[in-house]
Every structure is written in C-alpha cells, then in structure tokens.
Design a protein around this motif. Structure first.
Motif, PDB file in Angstrom:
ATOM      1  N   LEU A  24    -119.910 -69.943 -26.157  1.00  0.00           N
ATOM      2  CA  LEU A  24    -120.979 -70.899 -26.085  1.00  0.00           C
ATOM      3  C   LEU A  24    -121.067 -72.083 -25.255  1.00  0.00           C
ATOM      4  CD1 LEU A  24    -120.911 -71.356 -30.243  1.00  0.00           C
ATOM      5  CD2 LEU A  24    -122.702 -70.005 -29.007  1.00  0.00           C
ATOM      6  N   TYR A  25    -122.483 -72.218 -24.693  1.00  0.00           N
ATOM      7  CA  TYR A  25    -122.595 -73.249 -23.698  1.00  0.00           C
ATOM      8  C   TYR A  25    -123.208 -74.392 -24.435  1.00  0.00           C
ATOM      9  CZ  TYR A  25    -124.959 -76.108 -20.323  1.00  0.00           C
ATOM     10  OH  TYR A  25    -125.556 -77.230 -19.447  1.00  0.00           O
ATOM     11  N   PRO A  26    -122.874 -75.419 -24.495  1.00  0.00           N
ATOM     12  CA  PRO A  26    -121.862 -76.025 -23.325  1.00  0.00           C
ATOM     13  C   PRO A  26    -120.417 -76.317 -24.087  1.00  0.00           C
ATOM     14  CG  PRO A  26    -123.052 -77.954 -24.237  1.00  0.00           C
ATOM     15  CD  PRO A  26    -123.554 -76.585 -25.073  1.00  0.00           C
ATOM     16  N   ALA A  27    -120.321 -75.804 -25.429  1.00  0.00           N
ATOM     17  CA  ALA A  27    -119.184 -76.012 -26.205  1.00  0.00           C
ATOM     18  C   ALA A  27    -117.836 -75.331 -25.438  1.00  0.00           C
ATOM     19  CB  ALA A  27    -119.194 -75.657 -27.359  1.00  0.00           C
ATOM     20  N   GLU A  28    -118.096 -74.212 -24.981  1.00  0.00           N
ATOM     21  CA  GLU A  28    -116.960 -73.489 -24.237  1.00  0.00           C
ATOM     22  C   GLU A  28    -116.876 -73.206 -22.968  1.00  0.00           C
ATOM     23  OE1 GLU A  28    -115.433 -70.710 -27.669  1.00  0.00           O
ATOM     24  OE2 GLU A  28    -117.731 -70.368 -27.607  1.00  0.00           O
TER      25      GLU A  28
ATOM     26  N   GLU B  72    -117.068 -69.624 -16.234  1.00  0.00           N
ATOM     27  CA  GLU B  72    -116.164 -70.248 -17.477  1.00  0.00           C
ATOM     28  C   GLU B  72    -116.530 -69.495 -18.712  1.00  0.00           C
ATOM     29  OE1 GLU B  72    -115.829 -74.729 -15.401  1.00  0.00           O
ATOM     30  OE2 GLU B  72    -116.803 -74.217 -17.239  1.00  0.00           O
ATOM     31  N   LEU B  73    -117.597 -69.261 -19.078  1.00  0.00           N
ATOM     32  CA  LEU B  73    -118.127 -68.600 -20.129  1.00  0.00           C
ATOM     33  C   LEU B  73    -117.750 -67.209 -20.375  1.00  0.00           C
ATOM     34  CD1 LEU B  73    -121.603 -70.281 -20.548  1.00  0.00           C
ATOM     35  CD2 LEU B  73    -120.009 -70.742 -21.996  1.00  0.00           C
ATOM     36  N   LEU B  74    -117.728 -66.588 -19.160  1.00  0.00           N
ATOM     37  CA  LEU B  74    -117.481 -65.252 -19.189  1.00  0.00           C
ATOM     38  C   LEU B  74    -115.840 -65.016 -19.451  1.00  0.00           C
ATOM     39  CD1 LEU B  74    -119.565 -63.768 -16.529  1.00  0.00           C
ATOM     40  CD2 LEU B  74    -119.832 -63.370 -19.026  1.00  0.00           C
ATOM     41  N   ARG B  75    -115.145 -65.937 -18.931  1.00  0.00           N
ATOM     42  CA  ARG B  75    -113.520 -65.789 -19.081  1.00  0.00           C
ATOM     43  C   ARG B  75    -113.263 -65.987 -20.495  1.00  0.00           C
ATOM     44  NH1 ARG B  75    -113.401 -68.683 -13.878  1.00  0.00           N
ATOM     45  NH2 ARG B  75    -113.216 -70.616 -15.246  1.00  0.00           N
TER      46      ARG B  75
ATOM     47  N   HIS C 212    -130.475 -77.738 -26.608  1.00  0.00           N
ATOM     48  CA  HIS C 212    -130.114 -76.209 -27.148  1.00  0.00           C
ATOM     49  C   HIS C 212    -128.715 -75.691 -26.595  1.00  0.00           C
ATOM     50  CE1 HIS C 212    -134.423 -75.381 -28.597  1.00  0.00           C
ATOM     51  NE2 HIS C 212    -133.774 -76.204 -29.457  1.00  0.00           N
ATOM     52  N   GLY C 213    -128.262 -74.761 -27.191  1.00  0.00           N
ATOM     53  CA  GLY C 213    -127.247 -74.084 -26.501  1.00  0.00           C
ATOM     54  C   GLY C 213    -127.592 -72.807 -26.045  1.00  0.00           C
ATOM     55  N   VAL C 214    -126.544 -72.073 -25.425  1.00  0.00           N
ATOM     56  CA  VAL C 214    -126.705 -70.776 -25.026  1.00  0.00           C
ATOM     57  C   VAL C 214    -125.540 -69.861 -25.365  1.00  0.00           C
ATOM     58  CG1 VAL C 214    -127.209 -69.224 -22.993  1.00  0.00           C
ATOM     59  CG2 VAL C 214    -128.289 -71.448 -23.113  1.00  0.00           C
ATOM     60  N   ALA C 215    -125.843 -68.549 -26.101  1.00  0.00           N
ATOM     61  CA  ALA C 215    -124.560 -67.942 -26.358  1.00  0.00           C
ATOM     62  C   ALA C 215    -124.498 -66.685 -25.452  1.00  0.00           C
ATOM     63  CB  ALA C 215    -124.895 -67.236 -27.882  1.00  0.00           C
ATOM     64  N   ILE C 216    -123.315 -66.433 -25.122  1.00  0.00           N
ATOM     65  CA  ILE C 216    -123.178 -64.962 -24.344  1.00  0.00           C
ATOM     66  C   ILE C 216    -122.143 -64.162 -25.180  1.00  0.00           C
ATOM     67  CG2 ILE C 216    -121.777 -64.147 -22.321  1.00  0.00           C
ATOM     68  CD1 ILE C 216    -122.717 -66.511 -20.768  1.00  0.00           C
ATOM     69  N   LEU C 217    -122.722 -62.767 -25.206  1.00  0.00           N
ATOM     70  CA  LEU C 217    -121.704 -61.837 -25.989  1.00  0.00           C
ATOM     71  C   LEU C 217    -121.347 -60.866 -24.814  1.00  0.00           C
ATOM     72  CD1 LEU C 217    -123.723 -63.099 -28.376  1.00  0.00           C
ATOM     73  CD2 LEU C 217    -123.399 -60.750 -29.455  1.00  0.00           C
ATOM     74  N   PHE C 218    -120.097 -60.654 -24.552  1.00  0.00           N
ATOM     75  CA  PHE C 218    -119.604 -59.761 -23.808  1.00  0.00           C
ATOM     76  C   PHE C 218    -119.203 -58.358 -24.446  1.00  0.00           C
ATOM     77  CE2 PHE C 218    -116.325 -58.807 -20.303  1.00  0.00           C
ATOM     78  CZ  PHE C 218    -117.260 -58.321 -19.618  1.00  0.00           C
ATOM     79  N   ILE C 219    -119.723 -57.385 -24.244  1.00  0.00           N
ATOM     80  CA  ILE C 219    -119.945 -56.301 -25.107  1.00  0.00           C
ATOM     81  C   ILE C 219    -119.061 -54.923 -24.006  1.00  0.00           C
ATOM     82  CG2 ILE C 219    -120.774 -54.444 -26.453  1.00  0.00           C
ATOM     83  CD1 ILE C 219    -123.374 -56.673 -26.539  1.00  0.00           C
ATOM     84  N   ASP C 220    -117.954 -54.358 -24.793  1.00  0.00           N
ATOM     85  CA  ASP C 220    -117.390 -53.251 -24.222  1.00  0.00           C
ATOM     86  C   ASP C 220    -117.326 -52.065 -24.954  1.00  0.00           C
ATOM     87  OD1 ASP C 220    -115.387 -52.490 -21.649  1.00  0.00           O
ATOM     88  OD2 ASP C 220    -114.305 -51.905 -23.684  1.00  0.00           O
TER      89      ASP C 220
END
Length: 216
Positions: free
Chosen positions: A188-192, A198-201, A93-101
């Motif tokens: 998206l991990y691992p695509a990005e 790295e994902l947070l950047r 599976h993948g993992v998504a990160i949403l960074f919200i401001d």
C-alpha cells in the motif's frame, strides 16, 4: 481483452480532410471552380491518412500493451505510476499494488506445452480484468507475473475485497485446469513505500512467502 484504439486514424483522417477542404475552398473562391484532379486526389489522400494513422495506433498499442494477452505491459505501469501517485496525494487517497504469480506455471508449460501455457495466460488475464473496477489497471509484468494497480484505496480492507473477487473469478478456471492457483503479495502506498520499486519489493516478499506456504 484487446481494445482497438482508432484515435490516430481519426485524428489524421480529419486533419487531412480539414486541410484539403480549406485548400479546395481557397481555389474555388479564387478561380470559381475546382479541378477534377482535386476530387480524384481526395480519396487517395484520405486513404493514406487512414493508413498512417493505423500505423500510429499499432505502435501506440504495442508500446503500452502486452502482445500475448492484450492487457497493459510493464512499461506502461512504470510510466503511469507516478501520475497515479500524484493524483492519490492530491485526493489524500492511497494506492494498492497486487503482485500476482501463477503457481507451478513451469510444470503446466512442461506438461501441456507452451501453446496451452500461452492460452492459460490469456484466460487468467481476462479473469483478472473481470475482477477489478474501472479505475484499476491490470498488467502483465513478465512471464507468469501480473500486477494490479488500484488507485483510490481508502483503507487496507479494500484490498481484501479485490482479492476475494479475483479468487472468485480464478476459481472458474479451475473447472478446466484443476491445478491453477496463484500467489499474491500486496503493498500500500504510502504506508509501505513511496516509490514503485519499494512497493514492489514489499509485495514480492509477501507473494514469495505465500508461494512457500502453498508448496508446504
């Protein structure tokens, strides 16, 4: 929303109860009776065990949760991400990160005061928690920034569904705070990226671009 954890209290209470019960049973078998001091001392020991367990629960809470909002904190995300990534690899599976401001949060703080700003952070935290599924993790990254970790992502479109639910719940706040809006960046991990940094950047760059468009 804060969830009270009684694990430390329950474990220490029953540990002390079990040890003391074995101790009393031993002396009853050996002597044929139990001293009245043992009966009087048991409630004291159990009360102390509950108190010590409470201190553990409190320390555990503040090591993982944000004191203001009650949701998870940055330290917890940094700790749990590796476990989530390993589980995603096993299940393919993948993992998504949403960074919200929060947009214009400084203006809100300056105009309405920090007390109202803190109240707004708690409200937004609650709405974000209502937007996610049980497997997702909502955390306050710092200041007016939040993170959502969403495991078990199968495809990129799934993040759009999450963002739609989030926008729907955040619109409810706008009835009382007409200026409330957020900028969101996704990765998206691992695509990005292969690591949290790295994902947070990636997510931070997308979030910043969205914020620029909001100001335009």
């Amino acid at each position: 929303m804060r969830k009270v954890n009684f694990k430390g209290r329950i474990v220490t209470f029953f540990f002390v109860l079990g040890i003391n019960s074995i101790y009393m049973a031993y002396y009853f078998i050996r002597d044929g009776f139990i001293s009245w001091m043992e009966y009087l001392g048991l409630p004291v020991l159990l009360s102390l065990s509950w108190w010590f367990g409470k201190q553990y629960d409190r320390a555990k809470f503040y090591s993982e949760k944000d004191a203001l909002t009650g949701i998870y904190n940055r330290r917890f995300i940094e700790t749990i991400f590796l476990k989530i990534k390993m589980a995603a690899d096993r299940k393919n599976h993948g993992v998504a990160i949403l960074f919200i401001d929060i947009n214009n949060f400084k203006t809100i703080n300056d105009y309405f005061g920090h007390k109202e700003g803190d109240k707004l952070l708690r409200v937004i935290s609650g709405q974000l928690e209502r937007s996610v599924q049980n497997t997702d993790i909502v955390a306050r990254w710092g200041g007016d920034e939040f993170i959502i970790l969403s495991p078990c992502i199968m495809k990129k479109d799934t993040t759009h569904e999450l963002m739609e639910r989030m926008n729907h719940h955040l619109k409810m706040i706008s009835s009382t705070h007409s200026e409330i809006s957020v900028s969101v960046g996704t990765a998206l991990y691992p695509a990005e990226g292969a690591t949290l940094d790295e994902l947070l950047r990636v997510a931070d760059k997308k979030m910043y671009n969205m914020k620029i468009r909001h100001k335009a």
